[in-house]
Design an enzyme around this catalytic site. Structure first.
Site, short mmCIF file in Angstrom:
data_model
loop_
_atom_site.label_atom_id
_atom_site.label_comp_id
_atom_site.label_asym_id
_atom_site.label_seq_id
_atom_site.Cartn_x
_atom_site.Cartn_y
_atom_site.Cartn_z
CG HIS A 227 -2.16 0.73 1.25
ND1 HIS A 227 -2.46 1.68 0.25
CD2 HIS A 227 -2.80 1.30 2.33
CE1 HIS A 227 -3.61 2.43 0.53
NE2 HIS A 227 -3.83 2.28 2.00
CG HIS A 268 -4.63 0.61 -8.23
ND1 HIS A 268 -6.01 0.56 -8.06
CD2 HIS A 268 -4.07 1.30 -7.47
CE1 HIS A 268 -6.21 1.37 -6.92
NE2 HIS A 268 -5.07 1.96 -6.66
CG ASP A 323 2.92 4.44 -4.06
OD1 ASP A 323 2.80 5.38 -3.73
OD2 ASP A 323 1.70 3.42 -4.02
N1 NMX Z 1 4.80 -6.70 -9.16
C1 NMX Z 1 4.77 -8.00 -8.82
N2 NMX Z 1 3.57 -8.74 -8.96
C2 NMX Z 1 2.29 -8.22 -9.30
C3 NMX Z 1 2.38 -6.81 -9.51
C4 NMX Z 1 3.70 -6.23 -9.52
N3 NMX Z 1 3.56 -4.83 -9.52
N4 NMX Z 1 1.06 -6.43 -9.55
C5 NMX Z 1 0.26 -7.52 -9.37
N5 NMX Z 1 0.97 -8.60 -9.10
C6 NMX Z 1 0.63 -10.10 -8.88
C7 NMX Z 1 0.01 -10.15 -7.59
O1 NMX Z 1 0.83 -10.29 -6.57
C8 NMX Z 1 -0.72 -11.31 -7.71
O2 NMX Z 1 0.05 -12.40 -7.70
P1 NMX Z 1 -0.39 -13.80 -7.15
O3 NMX Z 1 -1.74 -14.40 -7.91
O4 NMX Z 1 0.50 -14.51 -7.11
O5 NMX Z 1 -0.95 -13.63 -5.61
C9 NMX Z 1 -1.29 -11.20 -9.27
O6 NMX Z 1 -0.36 -10.33 -9.96
C10 NMX Z 1 -2.44 -10.40 -9.55
O7 NMX Z 1 -2.67 -9.47 -8.81
P2 NMX Z 1 -3.71 -8.20 -9.36
O8 NMX Z 1 -5.00 -8.86 -9.15
O9 NMX Z 1 -3.17 -7.65 -10.62
O10 NMX Z 1 -3.46 -7.10 -8.10
P3 NMX Z 1 -3.73 -7.10 -6.53
O11 NMX Z 1 -5.38 -6.35 -6.75
O12 NMX Z 1 -3.76 -8.36 -6.15
O13 NMX Z 1 -2.72 -6.02 -6.05
C11 NMX Z 1 -1.24 -4.38 -5.74
C12 NMX Z 1 -2.71 -4.76 -6.24
C13 NMX Z 1 -1.26 -2.90 -5.93
C14 NMX Z 1 -0.85 -4.59 -4.27
C15 NMX Z 1 -0.23 -4.95 -6.69
O14 NMX Z 1 -0.31 -4.37 -7.92
C16 NMX Z 1 1.41 -4.68 -6.22
O15 NMX Z 1 1.86 -5.64 -5.56
N6 NMX Z 1 1.91 -3.84 -6.52
C17 NMX Z 1 3.26 -3.33 -6.40
C18 NMX Z 1 3.15 -2.79 -5.10
C19 NMX Z 1 2.68 -1.37 -5.21
O16 NMX Z 1 3.26 -0.50 -6.05
N7 NMX Z 1 1.78 -0.86 -4.34
C20 NMX Z 1 1.09 0.28 -4.28
C21 NMX Z 1 -0.23 0.50 -4.68
C22 NMX Z 1 -0.96 1.81 -4.46
N8 NMX Z 1 -0.85 2.25 -3.18
O17 NMX Z 1 -0.18 3.21 -3.05
O18 NMX Z 1 -1.47 1.85 -2.43
C1 MLT Z 2 -4.52 4.48 -2.79
O1 MLT Z 2 -4.46 5.67 -3.03
O2 MLT Z 2 -5.11 4.44 -1.60
C2 MLT Z 2 -4.09 3.15 -3.27
O3 MLT Z 2 -4.04 3.71 -4.60
C3 MLT Z 2 -4.86 2.05 -3.13
C4 MLT Z 2 -6.04 2.08 -3.48
O4 MLT Z 2 -6.86 2.67 -3.98
O5 MLT Z 2 -6.42 0.61 -3.19
#
Ligand code: NMX
Ligand code: MLT
Length: 388
Positions: A227, A268, A323
């Protein structure tokens, strides 16, 4: 929406997915669409990015942009509430210097709550918004051991100016720092009702814990690397990569993926295109620091990583999120330690979470407020048993 309109059918496949896509309530401050991103009370975020932070905070409260008179009155109101108790600094002095700044932020908010809670949702949310600039500034000063001659808090200044003046860093362009931080605060204030930190804050408040306890808990949720702390991790990447050469950046991204680590700054839960908050920050960087080494690296990352991530079809959104770019901009204006970056996210989010808590506690359900959160979990691998 009518009372008995079906919104969503829950299948077994929805279980254990982090409530992904499951409607649980209404939100009056902002909404997020997969392709256009966040809108504050209907306004696309890119249109608000250059607004002063108090305007954006005001919008989230009565849901209308302030007139010039309302803006002046709101700023004066925040100024009147802004003074933090003297003893806050004494508590911060006792915290471990190697504790993460997000833990300091959570403890700082809790401490203000122990000193200041009124019990009125709106009063407490406004008081916390008003006191955040000084709390943030004192955290920076005390963690860095710069405790002599801390300038007095000039409550007539804007939120960002109060912080910049409190930290009083020599040798930086304070106007540029103020501009970058102001845009940062507006971009990060709110992101719909279901992001983890906001949801957590509202869940805590639903049990009638205080605004301070609820928002301190929200900060703990924000501190996770998937997050808010992704902004720290992304700049740490950039510093490790150390080159904007596309082949080397690609090798780095592939290396992270094969080590089963997240590529921070991409992906995301809701968005399916580049986050407009990232697009705004890239445009700002192109205007203010196009030749900054870190900015050059994130420019390459933005080109390379979505292509590499798209090769994995289970990744729903390979594009840049909020981010990706904030760390490079913060670094450029003088914040060299990435461990602080999520505290700026938290500072901004206090306004959005505070506004959503006020709505959930005092406006929704005809003013009764939502009841205590209690979703249903289905028992797994739990046969009925009895003691012999
Ligand atoms: N790098 C590596 N793997 C990823 C990434 C990424 N950037 N994005 C998604 N995946 C993987 C995820 O871990 C999941 O794997 P598994 O099936 O093995 O559990 C698979 O792809 C499907 O995930 P999604 O449905 O695309 O994404 P989800 O909604 O579960 O997660 C995040 C969203 C934001 C947690 C994920 O994209 C992520 O881990 N991104 C990198 C961390 C990041 O930049 N977070 C900041 C988000 C914004 N914020 O500020 O909150
Ligand atoms: C946020 O700004 O809180 C992030 O993009 C994560 C989200 O919306 O789930």
């Amino acid at each position: 929406m009518t009372e008995d309109e079906p919104l969503f059918t829950v299948h077994t496949s929805h279980l254990n997915t982090g409530l992904r896509g499951v409607p649980v309530g209404t939100c009056r401050t902002s909404f997020v669409t997969p392709n256009e991103g966040v809108h504050y009370c209907g306004y696309p975020i890119a249109e608000l990015a250059q607004y002063p932070p108090p305007h954006a905070a005001y919008l989230l409260l009565p849901k209308a942009l302030p007139t010039p008179e309302q803006s002046t009155a709101f700023r004066a109101d925040l100024g009147g509430r802004g003074a933090v108790p003297e003893s806050l600094a004494a508590v911060l002095h006792t915290l471990p210097k190697d504790g993460h700044p997000m833990d300091w932020l959570s403890v700082g908010i809790h401490t203000l709550g122990m000193m200041d809670t009124t019990g009125d949702w709106k009063e407490d949310a406004l008081n916390l918004i008003a006191r955040m600039p000084r709390l943030m500034g004192l955290m920076f000063r005390i963690r860095e051991g710069q405790v002599d001659n801390i300038p007095a808090d000039d409550l007539s200044l804007t939120m960002v100016e109060r912080f910049v003046r409190t930290i009083d860093v020599e040798g930086v362009d304070q106007d540029l720092m103020t501009k970058i931080l102001s845009t940062y605060l507006v971009l990060h204030m709110d992101h719909g009702g279901g992001n983890l930190s906001t949801f957590t804050g509202k869940a805590i408040a639903s049990g009638h814990a205080t605004v301070y306890a609820s928002i301190a808990g929200a900060m703990n949720a924000l501190s996770g690397p998937l997050h808010g702390r992704a902004n720290q991790s992304c700049l740490e990447f950039v510093l490790r990569i150390g080159t904007s050469d596309p082949d080397e950046v690609e090798a780095f991204v592939r290396g992270e993926l094969s080590a089963k680590r997240p590529v921070f700054g991409f992906g995301h839960a809701v968005l399916r295109a580049e986050d407009p908050r990232a697009t705004v920050q890239f445009a700002l960087g192109e205007e203010l620091c196009p030749d900054d080494e870190n900015f050059k690296i994130i420019r390459t990352l933005r080109e390379v990583a979505p292509r590499v991530l798209s090769e994995n079809k289970k990744i729903s959104n390979p594009n840049a999120n909020v981010d990706i770019a904030s760390g490079a901009l913060l670094h450029h204006v003088g914040f060299k330690d990435p461990t602080y970056y999520t505290t700026f996210f938290g500072w901004a989010r206090v306004a959005g979470i505070g506004a959503q808590i006020i709505d959930e506690r005092t406006v929704l359900r005809g003013g009764k407020g939502t009841p205590i959160y209690r979703p249903k979990y289905i028992a797994e691998a739990q046969e009925l048993r009895h003691l012999e």
